[in-house]
Design a protein around this motif. Sequence first.
Motif, PDB file in Angstrom:
ATOM      1  N   PRO A 197       0.828  -1.213   0.000  1.00 43.25           N
ATOM      2  CA  PRO A 197       0.000   0.000   0.000  1.00 43.25           C
ATOM      3  C   PRO A 197       0.859   1.258   0.000  1.00 43.25           C
ATOM      4  N   LYS A 198       0.217   2.389  -0.184  1.00 47.08           N
ATOM      5  CA  LYS A 198       0.915   3.663  -0.358  1.00 47.08           C
ATOM      6  C   LYS A 198       1.898   3.976   0.761  1.00 47.08           C
ATOM      7  N   ASP A 199       1.504   3.690   2.005  1.00 49.36           N
ATOM      8  CA  ASP A 199       2.361   4.061   3.127  1.00 49.36           C
ATOM      9  C   ASP A 199       3.649   3.239   3.176  1.00 49.36           C
ATOM     10  N   PHE A 200       3.645   2.072   2.531  1.00 47.35           N
ATOM     11  CA  PHE A 200       4.874   1.276   2.418  1.00 47.35           C
ATOM     12  C   PHE A 200       5.583   1.705   1.132  1.00 47.35           C
ATOM     13  N   ARG A 201       6.075   2.907   1.160  1.00 51.13           N
ATOM     14  CA  ARG A 201       6.615   3.573  -0.028  1.00 51.13           C
ATOM     15  C   ARG A 201       7.807   2.804  -0.592  1.00 51.13           C
ATOM     16  N   VAL A 202       7.817   2.654  -1.915  1.00 47.98           N
ATOM     17  CA  VAL A 202       8.882   1.910  -2.594  1.00 47.98           C
ATOM     18  C   VAL A 202       9.683   2.862  -3.473  1.00 47.98           C
ATOM     19  N   MET A 203      10.996   2.698  -3.458  1.00 40.84           N
ATOM     20  CA  MET A 203      11.878   3.535  -4.271  1.00 40.84           C
ATOM     21  C   MET A 203      11.868   3.047  -5.719  1.00 40.84           C
ATOM     22  N   GLU A 204      11.712   3.956  -6.647  1.00 40.20           N
ATOM     23  CA  GLU A 204      11.644   3.616  -8.068  1.00 40.20           C
ATOM     24  C   GLU A 204      12.867   2.831  -8.527  1.00 40.20           C
ATOM     25  N   LYS A 205      14.034   3.170  -7.985  1.00 38.90           N
ATOM     26  CA  LYS A 205      15.281   2.516  -8.400  1.00 38.90           C
ATOM     27  C   LYS A 205      15.592   1.258  -7.599  1.00 38.90           C
ATOM     28  N   PHE A 206      14.650   0.855  -6.741  1.00 42.83           N
ATOM     29  CA  PHE A 206      14.882  -0.348  -5.930  1.00 42.83           C
ATOM     30  C   PHE A 206      13.581  -1.119  -5.811  1.00 42.83           C
ATOM     31  N   LYS A 207      13.187  -1.737  -6.923  1.00 39.76           N
ATOM     32  CA  LYS A 207      11.928  -2.474  -6.979  1.00 39.76           C
ATOM     33  C   LYS A 207      11.919  -3.660  -6.027  1.00 39.76           C
ATOM     34  N   GLU A 208      13.113  -4.116  -5.613  1.00 36.60           N
ATOM     35  CA  GLU A 208      13.191  -5.226  -4.662  1.00 36.60           C
ATOM     36  C   GLU A 208      12.480  -4.880  -3.357  1.00 36.60           C
ATOM     37  N   GLY A 209      12.349  -3.572  -3.092  1.00 32.34           N
ATOM     38  CA  GLY A 209      11.685  -3.147  -1.874  1.00 32.34           C
ATOM     39  C   GLY A 209      10.193  -3.405  -1.880  1.00 32.34           C
ATOM     40  N   ASP A 210       9.624  -3.647  -3.065  1.00 33.30           N
ATOM     41  CA  ASP A 210       8.192  -3.935  -3.171  1.00 33.30           C
ATOM     42  C   ASP A 210       7.995  -5.441  -3.013  1.00 33.30           C
ATOM     43  N   TYR A 211       8.154  -5.913  -1.787  1.00 30.44           N
ATOM     44  CA  TYR A 211       8.247  -7.350  -1.528  1.00 30.44           C
ATOM     45  C   TYR A 211       6.903  -8.079  -1.551  1.00 30.44           C
ATOM     46  N   LEU A 212       5.801  -7.378  -1.301  1.00 32.80           N
ATOM     47  CA  LEU A 212       4.514  -8.046  -1.125  1.00 32.80           C
ATOM     48  C   LEU A 212       3.844  -8.346  -2.461  1.00 32.80           C
ATOM     49  N   LYS A 213       3.385  -9.580  -2.599  1.00 34.19           N
ATOM     50  CA  LYS A 213       2.636  -9.997  -3.792  1.00 34.19           C
ATOM     51  C   LYS A 213       1.409 -10.776  -3.327  1.00 34.19           C
ATOM     52  N   VAL A 214       0.224 -10.298  -3.717  1.00 36.13           N
ATOM     53  CA  VAL A 214      -1.021 -10.958  -3.345  1.00 36.13           C
ATOM     54  C   VAL A 214      -1.871 -11.120  -4.604  1.00 36.13           C
ATOM     55  N   VAL A 215      -2.400 -12.330  -4.800  1.00 38.02           N
ATOM     56  CA  VAL A 215      -3.216 -12.619  -5.986  1.00 38.02           C
ATOM     57  C   VAL A 215      -4.523 -13.277  -5.541  1.00 38.02           C
ATOM     58  N   PHE A 216      -5.657 -12.713  -5.998  1.00 38.08           N
ATOM     59  CA  PHE A 216      -6.964 -13.316  -5.770  1.00 38.08           C
ATOM     60  C   PHE A 216      -7.266 -14.225  -6.973  1.00 38.08           C
ATOM     61  N   ILE A 217      -7.363 -15.524  -6.714  1.00 39.99           N
ATOM     62  CA  ILE A 217      -7.503 -16.533  -7.779  1.00 39.99           C
ATOM     63  C   ILE A 217      -8.875 -17.183  -7.689  1.00 39.99           C
ATOM     64  N   ARG A 218      -9.642 -17.107  -8.750  1.00 37.43           N
ATOM     65  CA  ARG A 218     -10.940 -17.775  -8.801  1.00 37.43           C
ATOM     66  C   ARG A 218     -10.763 -19.179  -9.373  1.00 37.43           C
ATOM     67  N   LYS A 219     -11.183 -20.194  -8.640  1.00 38.63           N
ATOM     68  CA  LYS A 219     -11.118 -21.568  -9.114  1.00 38.63           C
ATOM     69  C   LYS A 219     -12.311 -21.831 -10.026  1.00 38.63           C
ATOM     70  N   VAL A 220     -12.035 -21.956 -11.319  1.00 39.47           N
ATOM     71  CA  VAL A 220     -13.107 -22.088 -12.311  1.00 39.47           C
ATOM     72  C   VAL A 220     -13.596 -23.520 -12.379  1.00 39.47           C
ATOM     73  N   ALA A 221     -12.640 -24.474 -12.325  1.00 38.11           N
ATOM     74  CA  ALA A 221     -13.023 -25.895 -12.425  1.00 38.11           C
ATOM     75  C   ALA A 221     -11.975 -26.736 -11.732  1.00 38.11           C
TER      76      ALA A 221
END
Length: 399
Positions: free
Chosen positions: A375-399
Amino acid sequence: MNHIIDLTIKPQYIKNYKNGYPLISKEFIVDWDKLKTEGTIVNLLDDRKKFIAKGYYGIQNKGHGWILSCNKEEKIDVAYFSKKIKAALQYRNDLYNDKNTTAFRVFNGEGDGVGGLTIDYFDGFYLVTWYSLGIHAFKEDILTALKSQVAYKGIYQKKRFDAKGQYLDDADDFVCGERGEFPLVVKENGAKFAIYLDDGPMVGVFLDQREVRKKIRDCYAKGKTVLNTFSYTGAFSVFAALGGATKTTSVDLAKRSRSKTQEQFMLNNIDVDAHDIIVEDVFNYFKYAVKKELLFDMVVLDPPSFARSKKHTFSVAKDYVKLLKEAIQITNKDGVIVASTNYANLKMGKFKEFIDKAFKELGGKYKIEHTFSLPKDFRVMEKFKEGDYLKVVFIRKVA
């Protein structure tokens, strides 16, 4: 007064620092052996002794220090830290004005210009976390700067290092102001959380998942059964219940998770008896669920990057596909899996490959509905994308 040393950058890395890369690694430096003491200020020079950048030496899991300025004449003192903190506060002004959220990150390391340092806000109290002995060497200047910029009830700290640069939790958490009465009750998008600033490294909720919890409550929970794995204090379960979930099941190996989750439920006037809170190894629970043919409408997967129990060792890089497959098998058709990881070395593209592999190996189909990073308050530096550590995916199970 922090000692200052000139260091020479290896030619192939000069461009990195000229372009704003913030992390100092000893592999990038010709004469690294000149450094002895963490907290030393380093002037990084090219092979012609031309100044490139200024930083400090401090060992943490990411590297060996951080760039602080590209101005050779800039002093790293109270005025410097005051300027950085003031800018950080202004960037988060909207959160300070949000009456429904009283807990958020105020200063996010290199994203706000000082790697190795974070500051969190909890309804008038501030928590400063030091991630290396090096940044801790600037403690007095940083605390003086913080106190000059904020009105505070009290300030607490966490030391996440020892003399060898490893993580360590310090019992001496209180810094100044008034001591808090714990639990301190804070709000996040209207929900309540019990926070403990004086009780070990984890205060009671991970602030970086704020937007994910809101999405679950507002868009997914109503009328659903929800399994929350690696549940910690049950924050996802709280938001699911507040969103109208018919039942939540929280599973975590830590014995404290039961009482902590019960506490969060009661704070939010949720009937504890209507929900299950289970102290168990998550992988054992998956086996139990399969055996009993249990199915859930939503499964939340938010494991630590590395975990060890008596029978299982888990790492995101090696085991997340297996974890997803376990979850898929106990998710209803048209159900949703919220897959999350805070493992910084895993990119979103690779994470999506894990998802695809898990479904293909089970012969299932899916669609991705939402993705989240910090989120915005966890500010990430443009030149250090490694700092954007969080990845969340909402996955719909179709079948």
